[in-house]
Design a protein around this motif. Structure first.
Motif, short mmCIF file in Angstrom:
data_model
loop_
_atom_site.label_atom_id
_atom_site.label_comp_id
_atom_site.label_asym_id
_atom_site.label_seq_id
_atom_site.Cartn_x
_atom_site.Cartn_y
_atom_site.Cartn_z
N LEU A 1 -18.33 -1.52 -5.54
CA LEU A 1 -19.20 -1.55 -6.71
C LEU A 1 -20.34 -0.54 -6.58
O LEU A 1 -20.73 0.09 -7.58
N ARG A 2 -20.88 -0.37 -5.39
CA ARG A 2 -21.95 0.63 -5.20
C ARG A 2 -21.41 2.03 -5.51
O ARG A 2 -22.10 2.85 -6.13
N TRP A 3 -20.21 2.33 -5.06
CA TRP A 3 -19.60 3.63 -5.31
C TRP A 3 -19.40 3.84 -6.81
O TRP A 3 -19.70 4.92 -7.34
N LEU A 4 -18.91 2.83 -7.50
CA LEU A 4 -18.67 2.94 -8.93
C LEU A 4 -19.98 3.05 -9.72
O LEU A 4 -20.06 3.80 -10.70
N ARG A 5 -21.01 2.33 -9.27
CA ARG A 5 -22.29 2.39 -9.96
C ARG A 5 -22.87 3.81 -9.93
O ARG A 5 -23.40 4.32 -10.92
N PRO B 1 -12.35 3.91 -3.70
CA PRO B 1 -11.94 3.60 -5.07
C PRO B 1 -11.14 4.73 -5.69
O PRO B 1 -11.34 5.90 -5.38
N GLY B 2 -10.22 4.36 -6.55
CA GLY B 2 -9.39 5.35 -7.22
C GLY B 2 -9.83 5.55 -8.66
O GLY B 2 -11.02 5.44 -8.98
N MET B 3 -8.86 5.81 -9.52
CA MET B 3 -9.13 6.02 -10.94
C MET B 3 -8.07 5.28 -11.76
O MET B 3 -6.96 5.03 -11.28
N VAL B 4 -8.41 4.96 -12.99
CA VAL B 4 -7.46 4.27 -13.85
C VAL B 4 -6.44 5.23 -14.45
O VAL B 4 -5.39 4.80 -14.94
N ASP B 5 -6.73 6.54 -14.41
CA ASP B 5 -5.84 7.51 -15.03
C ASP B 5 -5.94 8.83 -14.29
O ASP B 5 -7.05 9.32 -14.05
N PRO B 6 -4.81 9.45 -13.92
CA PRO B 6 -4.87 10.72 -13.18
C PRO B 6 -5.57 11.83 -13.95
O PRO B 6 -6.29 12.64 -13.35
N ALA B 7 -5.38 11.88 -15.27
CA ALA B 7 -6.02 12.93 -16.06
C ALA B 7 -7.54 12.77 -16.04
O ALA B 7 -8.29 13.74 -15.90
N GLU B 8 -8.01 11.53 -16.15
CA GLU B 8 -9.45 11.28 -16.07
C GLU B 8 -9.98 11.69 -14.71
O GLU B 8 -11.05 12.31 -14.60
N ARG C 1 -5.32 -0.08 -8.92
CA ARG C 1 -5.48 1.25 -8.34
C ARG C 1 -6.95 1.65 -8.28
O ARG C 1 -7.40 2.26 -7.31
N LEU C 2 -7.70 1.34 -9.32
CA LEU C 2 -9.12 1.69 -9.35
C LEU C 2 -9.87 1.06 -8.19
O LEU C 2 -10.69 1.72 -7.53
N LEU C 3 -9.60 -0.20 -7.91
CA LEU C 3 -10.33 -0.93 -6.88
C LEU C 3 -9.64 -0.86 -5.52
O LEU C 3 -10.12 -1.44 -4.55
N ASP C 4 -8.50 -0.17 -5.43
CA ASP C 4 -7.76 0.00 -4.17
C ASP C 4 -7.46 -1.35 -3.53
O ASP C 4 -7.68 -1.56 -2.33
N LEU C 5 -6.92 -2.28 -4.33
CA LEU C 5 -6.70 -3.64 -3.85
C LEU C 5 -5.50 -3.76 -2.91
O LEU C 5 -5.40 -4.75 -2.18
N ASP C 6 -4.59 -2.79 -2.94
CA ASP C 6 -3.37 -2.90 -2.14
C ASP C 6 -3.46 -2.19 -0.79
O ASP C 6 -2.47 -2.15 -0.05
N PRO D 1 0.82 -1.23 0.00
CA PRO D 1 0.00 0.00 0.00
C PRO D 1 0.84 1.26 0.00
O PRO D 1 0.31 2.35 -0.25
N GLU D 2 2.15 1.12 0.25
CA GLU D 2 3.01 2.30 0.29
C GLU D 2 2.96 3.09 -1.02
O GLU D 2 2.95 4.32 -1.03
N TRP D 3 2.94 2.37 -2.15
CA TRP D 3 3.04 3.05 -3.44
C TRP D 3 1.75 3.76 -3.80
O TRP D 3 1.72 4.56 -4.73
N ASP D 4 0.66 3.47 -3.09
CA ASP D 4 -0.60 4.17 -3.33
C ASP D 4 -0.73 5.44 -2.50
O ASP D 4 -1.41 6.39 -2.89
N VAL D 5 -0.09 5.46 -1.33
CA VAL D 5 -0.30 6.59 -0.41
C VAL D 5 0.90 7.54 -0.36
O VAL D 5 0.75 8.70 -0.02
N ARG D 6 2.08 7.04 -0.68
CA ARG D 6 3.25 7.91 -0.65
C ARG D 6 3.33 8.76 -1.91
O ARG D 6 2.95 8.31 -3.00
N GLY D 7 3.84 9.97 -1.76
CA GLY D 7 3.96 10.87 -2.92
C GLY D 7 5.39 11.22 -3.25
O GLY D 7 5.63 12.10 -4.07
N ASP D 8 6.37 10.52 -2.62
CA ASP D 8 7.76 10.86 -2.90
C ASP D 8 8.21 10.26 -4.23
O ASP D 8 7.46 9.53 -4.90
#
Length: 379
Positions: A218-222, A314-321, A280-285, A82-89
């Motif tokens: 899934l409810r959030w994504l729906r 949940p996250g996103m598949v692309d930062p620009a999106e 990343r989209l499903l925040d599996l880590d 999960p470090e690579w999802d929350v850290r910004g360094d």
């Protein structure tokens, strides 16, 4: 054999003594006597002695030390850190880009340019932070992608090698034998039952750190699904993906401790990037034990946390999106934001070669939005 200096040996050793699955993906255990590396929850009947083990941040670091993956616990199939999802360094940003296949597409110079550092500085920071340089991390990523293709498809090995990012079949064979102590043919014969995708599809098993509230995700994504790009029915979320090699479609179905992902891609070289973006989209880590312990101390949240363990943002598949959708939703209701996003997709989105059910377009890239006349969208 030495491990990562910043890992607490005593804490890691207690984790492997108790076979604590919560630590899977946070580190791997290298065993000097057997020359293998394992996940912390490895079910081996005997815990290795202290003097025989070292702990590594990543599988790539263990492979660099000359170790191969344990065949019993399959550390390559554990959830990611999960470090690579929350850290910004810089190290975390580099790890996310490597997982997205940047080194395979652009090389180490391309990765360094994206991070605005020299190649030497990048190598130094990654070796200090995770115990392996960019090429070793990319090699480990290629081996994991190859394993997914070997076990999840019936593709010829020459195509698997090309899709995983290897420059030759010989390099592919050597890497698979080094990492898994087995040939590609042996891995395919031992593949999990039930992996029989239809023609043109790749089926992956994306591990999640338990507990995982798949229904809540899934409810959030729906509620936020953009027509033409996303749909959800019968517990399966489907969406289009804009990938470096073209557009693709993925169907994601949470199944307890993992998510079944069925992908149709324009280019199999995009498999690693697609799998990384779905994770990343499903925040599996994410580590539910870490934030659950904190949220559970709040009197207003305690009962909700106990009733619904493992919630994820949940996250996103692309930062620009993500940025575009955030801007669209700032001043209007959720339903209105979906309507605006659907109009934007119809005007600027890249159409699929052929509609796939209700999916017709990929979400537009920033340059397509900048070049379009947005008056038709209502912006």
């Amino acid at each position: 054999m030495t491990g990562a200096a910043d890992l607490d040996f005593e804490r890691c050793y207690r984790a492997i003594q108790s076979r604590d699955a919560r630590f899977d993906g946070l580190f791997v255990t290298g065993v000097r006597t057997t020359r293998v590396y394992c996940r912390p929850s490895c079910p081996a009947p005997v815990c290795p002695k202290r003097e025989h083990v070292a702990f590594f941040r990543t599988a790539a670091a263990a492979q660099r030390a000359g170790l191969r993956a344990c065949k019993r616990c399959r550390p390559d199939a554990s959830p990611g850190s999960p470090e690579w999802d929350v850290r910004g360094d810089l190290v975390a940003r580099a790890m996310r880009l490597i997982a997205d296949g940047v080194v395979d597409r652009e090389g180490v110079p391309g990765l360094a340019r994206r991070l605005a550092v020299s190649e030497r500085q990048l190598r130094r920071l990654l070796e200090a932070g995770v115990g392996a340089p960019p090429l070793a991390l990319a090699r480990s990523q290629r081996a994991q992608t190859a394993s997914m293709l070997i076990e999840g498809t019936d593709l010829p090995f020459a195509r698997v090698a090309l899709a995983a990012g290897f420059t030759s079949v010989r390099q592919f064979n050597d890497t698979v034998r080094h990492v898994f102590a087995a040939t590609p043919s042996q891995l395919r014969r031992a593949r999990r039952a039930g992996a029989h995708p239809a023609a043109g599809e790749v089926v992956l098993r994306l591990p999640a750190r338990a507990p995982y509230d798949g229904d809540g995700v899934l409810r959030w994504l729906r509620a936020r699904a953009v027509p033409g790009v996303e749909e959800l029915s019968d517990g399966v979320y489907r969406r289009t993906l804009a990938l470096p090699g073209g557009t693709g479609v993925v169907a994601l179905e949470p199944r307890g401790d993992h998510v079944r992902a069925t992908l149709r891609l324009a280019s199999l070289r995009d498999l690693a990037a697609a799998a990384s973006r779905c994770r990343r989209l499903l925040d599996l880590d994410a580590d539910p034990a870490a934030y659950g312990a904190v949220l559970g101390t709040d009197p207003a949240l305690r009962s909700a946390v106990a009733a619904c363990p493992g919630p994820r943002p949940p996250g996103m598949v692309d930062p620009a999106e993500s940025a575009v959708r955030a801007v669209l939703g700032q001043q209007v209701s959720l339903a209105a934001a979906r309507t605006l996003a659907a109009r934007l997709v119809a005007v600027c989105g890249a159409p699929l070669a052929a509609p796939d059910g209700a999916l017709t377009h990929a979400f537009p890239a920033p340059e397509a939005i900048a070049a379009a006349d947005l008056t038709a969208v209502g912006l």
